[in-house]
Write a protein that holds these residues in place. Structure first.
Motif, PDB file in Angstrom:
ATOM      1  N   ARG A  57       0.827  -1.207   0.000  1.00 48.39           N
ATOM      2  CA  ARG A  57       0.000   0.000   0.000  1.00 48.39           C
ATOM      3  C   ARG A  57       0.862   1.258   0.000  1.00 48.39           C
ATOM      4  O   ARG A  57       0.569   2.232  -0.714  1.00 48.39           O
ATOM      5  N   ARG A  58       1.898   1.236   0.814  1.00 44.62           N
ATOM      6  CA  ARG A  58       2.782   2.393   0.866  1.00 44.62           C
ATOM      7  C   ARG A  58       3.464   2.640  -0.478  1.00 44.62           C
ATOM      8  O   ARG A  58       3.595   3.776  -0.936  1.00 44.62           O
ATOM      9  N   ILE A  59       3.890   1.524  -1.115  1.00 51.42           N
ATOM     10  CA  ILE A  59       4.521   1.645  -2.441  1.00 51.42           C
ATOM     11  C   ILE A  59       3.538   2.242  -3.443  1.00 51.42           C
ATOM     12  O   ILE A  59       3.872   3.139  -4.233  1.00 51.42           O
ATOM     13  N   GLN A  60       2.280   1.712  -3.376  1.00 55.49           N
ATOM     14  CA  GLN A  60       1.259   2.252  -4.279  1.00 55.49           C
ATOM     15  C   GLN A  60       0.993   3.730  -3.998  1.00 55.49           C
ATOM     16  O   GLN A  60       0.805   4.534  -4.916  1.00 55.49           O
ATOM     17  N   ALA A  61       0.969   4.081  -2.685  1.00 54.79           N
ATOM     18  CA  ALA A  61       0.758   5.485  -2.324  1.00 54.79           C
ATOM     19  C   ALA A  61       1.881   6.365  -2.851  1.00 54.79           C
ATOM     20  O   ALA A  61       1.655   7.464  -3.373  1.00 54.79           O
ATOM     21  N   VAL A  62       3.125   5.862  -2.755  1.00 52.25           N
ATOM     22  CA  VAL A  62       4.274   6.622  -3.265  1.00 52.25           C
ATOM     23  C   VAL A  62       4.174   6.799  -4.776  1.00 52.25           C
ATOM     24  O   VAL A  62       4.425   7.878  -5.326  1.00 52.25           O
ATOM     25  N   LEU A  63       3.771   5.675  -5.445  1.00 56.04           N
ATOM     26  CA  LEU A  63       3.616   5.759  -6.900  1.00 56.04           C
ATOM     27  C   LEU A  63       2.524   6.748  -7.291  1.00 56.04           C
ATOM     28  O   LEU A  63       2.681   7.546  -8.224  1.00 56.04           O
ATOM     29  N   SER A  64       1.376   6.680  -6.517  1.00 55.58           N
ATOM     30  CA  SER A  64       0.283   7.620  -6.810  1.00 55.58           C
ATOM     31  C   SER A  64       0.731   9.065  -6.552  1.00 55.58           C
ATOM     32  O   SER A  64       0.351   9.988  -7.279  1.00 55.58           O
ATOM     33  N   LEU A  65       1.559   9.252  -5.486  1.00 49.61           N
ATOM     34  CA  LEU A  65       2.099  10.580  -5.210  1.00 49.61           C
ATOM     35  C   LEU A  65       2.959  11.078  -6.375  1.00 49.61           C
ATOM     36  O   LEU A  65       2.859  12.227  -6.803  1.00 49.61           O
ATOM     37  N   LYS A  66       3.806  10.160  -6.888  1.00 47.89           N
ATOM     38  CA  LYS A  66       4.639  10.536  -8.035  1.00 47.89           C
ATOM     39  C   LYS A  66       3.776  10.951  -9.230  1.00 47.89           C
ATOM     40  O   LYS A  66       4.036  11.968  -9.883  1.00 47.89           O
ATOM     41  N   ASN A  67       2.722  10.120  -9.474  1.00 50.97           N
ATOM     42  CA  ASN A  67       1.835  10.426 -10.605  1.00 50.97           C
ATOM     43  C   ASN A  67       1.143  11.776 -10.409  1.00 50.97           C
ATOM     44  O   ASN A  67       1.028  12.579 -11.345  1.00 50.97           O
ATOM     45  N   SER A  68       0.662  11.989  -9.121  1.00 47.37           N
ATOM     46  CA  SER A  68      -0.027  13.253  -8.854  1.00 47.37           C
ATOM     47  C   SER A  68       0.926  14.444  -8.982  1.00 47.37           C
ATOM     48  O   SER A  68       0.558  15.510  -9.478  1.00 47.37           O
ATOM     49  N   ILE A  69       2.201  14.227  -8.554  1.00 48.73           N
ATOM     50  CA  ILE A  69       3.191  15.313  -8.679  1.00 48.73           C
ATOM     51  C   ILE A  69       3.430  15.644 -10.153  1.00 48.73           C
ATOM     52  O   ILE A  69       3.473  16.819 -10.538  1.00 48.73           O
ATOM     53  N   THR A  70       3.566  14.595 -10.969  1.00 48.29           N
ATOM     54  CA  THR A  70       3.787  14.831 -12.408  1.00 48.29           C
ATOM     55  C   THR A  70       2.593  15.520 -13.045  1.00 48.29           C
ATOM     56  O   THR A  70       2.735  16.467 -13.829  1.00 48.29           O
ATOM     57  N   SER A  71       1.341  15.037 -12.635  1.00 46.54           N
ATOM     58  CA  SER A  71       0.128  15.661 -13.174  1.00 46.54           C
ATOM     59  C   SER A  71       0.017  17.116 -12.717  1.00 46.54           C
ATOM     60  O   SER A  71      -0.375  17.999 -13.497  1.00 46.54           O
ATOM     61  N   ASN A  72       0.370  17.366 -11.427  1.00 46.83           N
ATOM     62  CA  ASN A  72       0.338  18.741 -10.918  1.00 46.83           C
ATOM     63  C   ASN A  72       1.333  19.638 -11.653  1.00 46.83           C
ATOM     64  O   ASN A  72       1.054  20.807 -11.919  1.00 46.83           O
ATOM     65  N   ARG A  73       2.487  19.057 -11.972  1.00 50.85           N
ATOM     66  CA  ARG A  73       3.466  19.830 -12.741  1.00 50.85           C
ATOM     67  C   ARG A  73       2.905  20.226 -14.110  1.00 50.85           C
ATOM     68  O   ARG A  73       3.046  21.366 -14.549  1.00 50.85           O
ATOM     69  N   GLU A  74       2.245  19.215 -14.722  1.00 46.38           N
ATOM     70  CA  GLU A  74       1.641  19.504 -16.032  1.00 46.38           C
ATOM     71  C   GLU A  74       0.574  20.585 -15.907  1.00 46.38           C
ATOM     72  O   GLU A  74       0.492  21.511 -16.731  1.00 46.38           O
ATOM     73  N   LYS A  75      -0.254  20.450 -14.831  1.00 46.56           N
ATOM     74  CA  LYS A  75      -1.303  21.453 -14.610  1.00 46.56           C
ATOM     75  C   LYS A  75      -0.700  22.834 -14.376  1.00 46.56           C
ATOM     76  O   LYS A  75      -1.199  23.849 -14.870  1.00 46.56           O
ATOM     77  N   LEU A  76       0.397  22.867 -13.581  1.00 47.96           N
ATOM     78  CA  LEU A  76       1.060  24.141 -13.315  1.00 47.96           C
ATOM     79  C   LEU A  76       1.597  24.763 -14.607  1.00 47.96           C
ATOM     80  O   LEU A  76       1.477  25.973 -14.838  1.00 47.96           O
ATOM     81  N   GLN A  77       2.163  23.889 -15.427  1.00 44.75           N
ATOM     82  CA  GLN A  77       2.676  24.401 -16.702  1.00 44.75           C
ATOM     83  C   GLN A  77       1.559  24.981 -17.556  1.00 44.75           C
ATOM     84  O   GLN A  77       1.689  26.061 -18.137  1.00 44.75           O
ATOM     85  N   THR A  78       0.416  24.231 -17.606  1.00 43.96           N
ATOM     86  CA  THR A  78      -0.741  24.716 -18.380  1.00 43.96           C
ATOM     87  C   THR A  78      -1.267  26.025 -17.798  1.00 43.96           C
ATOM     88  O   THR A  78      -1.623  26.951 -18.536  1.00 43.96           O
ATOM     89  N   LEU A  79      -1.301  26.092 -16.422  1.00 43.83           N
ATOM     90  CA  LEU A  79      -1.767  27.319 -15.770  1.00 43.83           C
ATOM     91  C   LEU A  79      -0.844  28.499 -16.081  1.00 43.83           C
ATOM     92  O   LEU A  79      -1.309  29.621 -16.329  1.00 43.83           O
ATOM     93  N   GLN A  80       0.456  28.222 -16.037  1.00 42.83           N
ATOM     94  CA  GLN A  80       1.406  29.290 -16.357  1.00 42.83           C
ATOM     95  C   GLN A  80       1.216  29.782 -17.785  1.00 42.83           C
ATOM     96  O   GLN A  80       1.228  30.984 -18.063  1.00 42.83           O
ATOM     97  N   VAL A  81       1.010  28.810 -18.707  1.00 42.91           N
ATOM     98  CA  VAL A  81       0.783  29.182 -20.112  1.00 42.91           C
ATOM     99  C   VAL A  81      -0.485  30.011 -20.241  1.00 42.91           C
ATOM    100  O   VAL A  81      -0.537  31.033 -20.942  1.00 42.91           O
ATOM    101  N   TRP A  82      -1.550  29.538 -19.487  1.00 43.72           N
ATOM    102  CA  TRP A  82      -2.836  30.256 -19.555  1.00 43.72           C
ATOM    103  C   TRP A  82      -2.698  31.665 -18.989  1.00 43.72           C
ATOM    104  O   TRP A  82      -3.241  32.625 -19.532  1.00 43.72           O
ATOM    105  N   ASN A  83      -1.949  31.781 -17.855  1.00 52.75           N
ATOM    106  CA  ASN A  83      -1.734  33.106 -17.243  1.00 52.75           C
ATOM    107  C   ASN A  83      -0.974  34.031 -18.188  1.00 52.75           C
ATOM    108  O   ASN A  83      -1.291  35.230 -18.297  1.00 52.75           O
ATOM    109  N   LYS A  84       0.024  33.464 -18.896  1.00 55.83           N
ATOM    110  CA  LYS A  84       0.771  34.283 -19.854  1.00 55.83           C
ATOM    111  C   LYS A  84      -0.130  34.762 -20.986  1.00 55.83           C
ATOM    112  O   LYS A  84      -0.075  35.934 -21.410  1.00 55.83           O
ATOM    113  N   ALA A  85      -1.012  33.795 -21.444  1.00 51.85           N
ATOM    114  CA  ALA A  85      -1.934  34.168 -22.527  1.00 51.85           C
ATOM    115  C   ALA A  85      -2.891  35.263 -22.071  1.00 51.85           C
ATOM    116  O   ALA A  85      -3.157  36.234 -22.805  1.00 51.85           O
TER     117      ALA A  85
END
Length: 555
Positions: free
Chosen positions: A179-207
């Motif tokens: 479970r802990r391994i899965q939680a760590v993996l899900s955290l990694k996935n969420s971090i990567t998704s959040n990074r993507e969202k942040l990048q999209t937000l930054q692009v949107w803010n620039k636009a």
């Protein structure tokens, strides 16, 4: 006497010999030997005189002894008959002693025979006891063998259980790790998704920023084309935007305040309902005029909400929704939770101690800095009303007529004052000493109240003295101090109460005085050795503690 006479003869011979020697030395003319012999002669003469005196004394004593002996012989003849009788008695005694000795010998022989018989019977008993012991020992060995077999079986079963338990724990640990391994993996996935969202937000803010710049440029061109002031127009536009943001924030704050007020009203309703339903002392509440008063207060609250929410019509519908949701949540509460009196008391304390509409309660006010604009006619009228209410309460307190306290549709049903500590307890006192304790009386009612000392229990007046300065009017939450002095004269437990009078009625603080005593307690009520193997030795300790102030012996 004969030895003394012989001594005298020997001394006379020595004197004669010394005289002859003196004559010889005188003829020879030897002065030194002459003086020595003369001294010896004088000494011999003295000894001869002493021996003669002794001879006379011994002769006299001998004559006296002879007289006594003759007297004894005469008396002895008188007692010859008694001697013969004594001899006969002694012979008879010897005969009796011989007969007794014979009897004793016979008795000893009989006792020896009895002792031999007893020894034979004892040997027989010992042989029988040995046989019984051997039989018992065989049985014990058989029982021990059986118990050992049972213990081995039990050990095997317990070891199997422990192994199963360890295996289950290992499985749980593995599952937890997965479970802990899965939680760590899900955290990694969420971090990567959040990074993507942040990048999209930054692009949107620039636009958005680029679009805003384009709009500003267009506005500038339009203002310049019309011939207006660009800085002034931009400043007004920014002020309009800020004003709209403030309006939106104020509407959101109004919505949250309305929801808080409605939730608090619902909490109070739920608390009153619980009190009516589950507490015995609230069954006698009169519901006639109170319901009308509560309805009036609720109408006023809703009027206040409607007045403050004219600018935001959607907020009232949101409040109504919140009210319905709260009602549904109250209906869904299980009955076993409602029956717990501790939770009711906690909720009651929350609703009673917190103000219904927060405002001045959370702000610090300096009365010396109040401006003249704030002291208008409305404030003066309110202060006049407060003075009238205060005078009425003072009249009620002096006359002894007590009334219920009802503030914002809530009646104070508990004690209006409570003390810290709740009980005045003088522990482990010594006779003749003086003890003092300070208590604090706190006004727990909803409004201004008064307090006056009435007295103490009759049987405590000789030992207790109370010092209390009446503080006058006390606002809700204010406190005053009472000093209680105790001077014990007897070594006994005393119980009573200190009585006070408030605006809403009488109340009292319990008082207890306990002398030194021993309080013994064990750390275990049951000594449980649990399961163990045959032949194993288990030991447990029991601790006896004296938590009192008086020592004692125990057995």
């Amino acid at each position: 006497l004969s030895t003394c006479q012989l001594q005298i003869k020997a001394l006379a011979k020595q004197l004669e010999y010394v005289d002859m020697e003196i004559e010889k030395e005188e003829e020879a003319g030897n002065v030194a030997a002459l003086s020595r012999l003369q001294a010896m002669r004088r000494r011999l003469c003295m000894e001869l005189e002493k021996d003669k005196d002794l001879e006379l004394k011994i002769a006299l004593a001998l004559e006296e002894d002879m007289l006594e002996m003759w007297q004894i012989q005469t008396e002895q003849r008188k007692y010859e008959i008694f001697r013969e009788q004594l001899k006969k008695a002694e012979e008879e005694l010897e005969m009796q002693h011989q007969e007794r000795a014979k009897e004793r010998i016979q008795k000893e022989k009989i006792a020896a025979l009895q002792a031999e018989e007893n020894q034979r019977s004892r040997k027989k008993k010992e042989e029988e006891a040995l046989k019984q012991y051997e039989e018992k020992y065989k049985k014990i060995l058989e029982d021990a063998r059986r118990n050992h077999e049972k213990a081995v079986c039990f050990l095997r079963k317990s070891m199997a259980r422990i192994r199963e338990k360890n295996a289950k724990e290992e499985m749980k640990i593995q599952e937890h790790m997965e479970r802990r391994i899965q939680a760590v993996l899900s955290l990694k996935n969420s971090i990567t998704s959040n990074r993507e969202k942040l990048q999209t937000l930054q692009v949107w803010n620039k636009a958005m920023a680029s679009e805003a710049k384009k709009q500003e440029m267009k506005m500038k061109e339009a203002i310049l084309a019309e011939g207006g002031n660009v800085a002034k127009e931009f400043f007004l536009h920014k002020r309009l935007l800020e004003h709209e943001k403030e309006k939106q924030a104020f509407r959101e704050w109004q919505k949250s305040r309305k929801i808080e007020i409605v939730s608090q009203i619902l909490q109070e309703k739920a608390f009153i309902h619980k009190q009516k339903k589950y507490q015995s002392h609230t069954k006698a509440i009169k519901s006639g005029g109170k319901l009308e008063d509560s309805l009036l207060w609720r109408k006023k609250a809703w009027q206040y909400i409607e007045k403050t929410c004219k600018d935001s019509p959607g907020a009232i519908s949101q409040v109504n929704k919140g009210l319905r949701i709260k009602c549904l949540e109250i209906r869904k509460i299980p009955e076993d939770v409602l029956s717990e009196s501790s939770e009711d008391e906690k909720e009651g304390d929350k609703t009673l101690l917190e103000p219904e509409f927060p405002g001045l309660w959370s702000q610090e006010c300096d009365f010396h800095k109040i401006s003249k604009e704030e002291t208008g006619p409305k404030q003066l009228a309110a202060s006049m009303e407060k003075k009238e209410i205060f005078e009425k309460k003072m009249e009620e307190f002096q006359t002894g007529i007590f009334h219920k306290q009802i503030v914002s549709d809530r009646e104070c049903k508990r004690s209006t004052f409570y003390s810290k500590p709740s009980c005045i307890h003088f522990k482990d006192f010594d006779v003749g000493q003086t003890y003092k304790k300070k208590i604090v009386l706190i006004n727990a009612s909803y409004s201004v109240n008064f307090c006056r000392f009435v007295g103490i229990s009759e049987w405590l007046k000789d030992f207790i003295n109370v010092h209390f300065d009446p503080p006058g009017k006390m606002s809700a939450g204010m406190s005053c101090e009472v000093v209680v002095t105790f001077k014990p004269m007897i070594n006994e437990t005393l119980e009573g109460e200190v009585m006070f009078k408030a605006q809403t009625g009488y109340f009292s603080v319990p008082l207890k005085c306990t002398p030194k005593r021993c309080i013994l307690a064990l750390d275990k009520l049951l000594v449980d050795f649990g399961s163990h193997v045959v032949g194993e030795t288990i030991s447990q300790t029991i601790t006896l503690t004296n938590s009192g102030a008086l020592g004692t012996r125990f057995k």
